[in-house]
Design an enzyme around this catalytic site. Structure first.
Site, short mmCIF file in Angstrom:
data_model
loop_
_atom_site.label_atom_id
_atom_site.label_comp_id
_atom_site.label_asym_id
_atom_site.label_seq_id
_atom_site.Cartn_x
_atom_site.Cartn_y
_atom_site.Cartn_z
N GLY A 1 59.00 -3.01 -2.77
CA GLY A 1 60.45 -2.99 -2.89
C GLY A 1 61.20 -2.83 -1.59
O GLY A 1 62.26 -2.20 -1.54
N ASN B 1 62.79 -5.21 0.05
CA ASN B 1 64.08 -5.89 -0.05
C ASN B 1 65.05 -5.07 -0.91
O ASN B 1 66.24 -5.00 -0.61
CB ASN B 1 63.91 -7.31 -0.62
CG ASN B 1 63.67 -8.34 0.47
OD1 ASN B 1 64.39 -8.37 1.46
ND2 ASN B 1 62.65 -9.16 0.30
N MET C 1 56.70 -10.95 -8.68
CA MET C 1 55.56 -11.86 -8.62
C MET C 1 55.27 -12.56 -9.95
O MET C 1 54.19 -13.12 -10.14
CB MET C 1 54.31 -11.10 -8.15
CG MET C 1 54.46 -10.49 -6.76
SD MET C 1 54.92 -11.72 -5.48
CE MET C 1 53.32 -12.53 -5.22
N HIS D 1 62.89 -16.59 -0.29
CA HIS D 1 61.59 -17.21 -0.03
C HIS D 1 61.33 -17.16 1.48
O HIS D 1 62.20 -17.53 2.27
CB HIS D 1 61.60 -18.66 -0.52
CG HIS D 1 60.27 -19.33 -0.39
ND1 HIS D 1 59.24 -19.14 -1.29
CD2 HIS D 1 59.77 -20.16 0.56
CE1 HIS D 1 58.19 -19.83 -0.91
NE2 HIS D 1 58.48 -20.46 0.21
#
Lengths: 201, 201
Positions: free
Chosen positions: B12, B14, B90, B109
């Site tokens: 985590g 981000n 994911m 991405h």
């Protein structure tokens, strides 16, 4: 000083950028020969204005592409060329040239490879809606647009951009990046490993 | 203030960058819910430390991916979420989520799309030998990694870079770019046309 053979098909704006960089003393190379795939390419006029020897092929020459490339390879070798520089050359480079100049044929592509291979890279990138595209200088090999990458530079796609303004921005970056990369070559700062991996020293 | 639901699967980082930007008053959003595809994701601990409600699914929940996504979509809707933000999630996002949040699921991405799609983008780009890679924020849709692009930022691959240093550089850019793009969303400055084309106002 390294000797370049430059392959063109059209107006030769990248050729002009290279000539200008030589005249501005920012690029230490000799252009030994300019080869055009078309006898009416304006780039030939630019070459002649710079006192550079030229060889122009015709459409009928390319009916036998292998023979055409043998002839080009022979002319480049006679001119003592170290590197072959594709500058808007719209023909595929075939085995005779690839064999005569292994890992020594350089191309410029108006996108950030491996995105947008092919002949309509700028339009394809614009249609896709990328926010970042750019220019790639790479080695030409048998897999078109797939050769080892020497240098890349980004170009932002801004909200106000049209396809035309994006084309202008990309060509402007080409005209800066190509002479810069050729100067790295001239200085012996581009190391190409046997596996094709490129390092800038 | 817009409300975000954030989907995670792992550490985590981000999510943490988003929480930090909110606390630094540079990002005006509420995180209404954090959903994890794994009950042991460290990102859940980060969410809880920030007082953010969480929902954790387990591997067995995903034996029925449609049912799992229905459950996630319902939880996000109950939490009043405007945008769904994938942050190292994911799992594939399936129809129930795409239908519940049309053009409102955002992903990040670690490459310059459309180059290097898939789960190993940084390693693939490094192995290819690109000199420029980067980060893309885009809308998720049924074609994985192919949704409309909102923002892209370049990262240079330098001679000294290893895969590890390149990963660090790319993640550092992610942690800056993602909060910036979310702030554009919060300010209503991201216009998404019906054809999915994205304009930044």
């Amino acid at each position: 000083m390294i000797r370049l053979g430059i392959l063109i098909s059209g107006s030769g704006t990248n050729l002009q950028a290279i000539i200008d960089a030589i005249e501005a003393d920012t690029l230490d190379v000799n252009i030994a020969l300019v080869v055009s795939s078309r006898p009416d390419a304006y780039g030939l006029t630019r070459a002649e204005a710079g006192g550079i020897p030229t060889l122009a092929l015709t459409k009928s020459d390319y009916e036998y592409p292998i023979a055409a490339d043998e002839r080009i390879a022979r002319a480049l070798q006679l001119a003592g060329v170290d590197y072959v520089v594709m500058a808007g050359y719209m023909r595929k480079v075939c085995a005779p040239l690839l064999t005569a100049f292994p890992q020594r044929i350089i191309n410029i592509h108006p996108a950030l490879l491996p995105s947008f291979v092919g002949a309509h890279a700028i339009a394809d990138a614009f249609a896709y809606g990328v926010k970042l595209t750019g220019v790639t200088v790479h080695l030409a090999n048998e897999e078109y647009d797939r050769g080892p990458i020497i240098a890349q530079r980004a170009v932002e796609v801004e909200e106000a951009d049209t396809l035309e303004t994006l084309e202008q921005k990309i060509h402007a970056v080409e005209h800066v990046l190509y002479p810069e990369v050729l100067q790295l070559l001239a200085q012996g700062r581009v190391r190409i490993a046997d596996d094709g991996r490129v390092a800038i020293l």
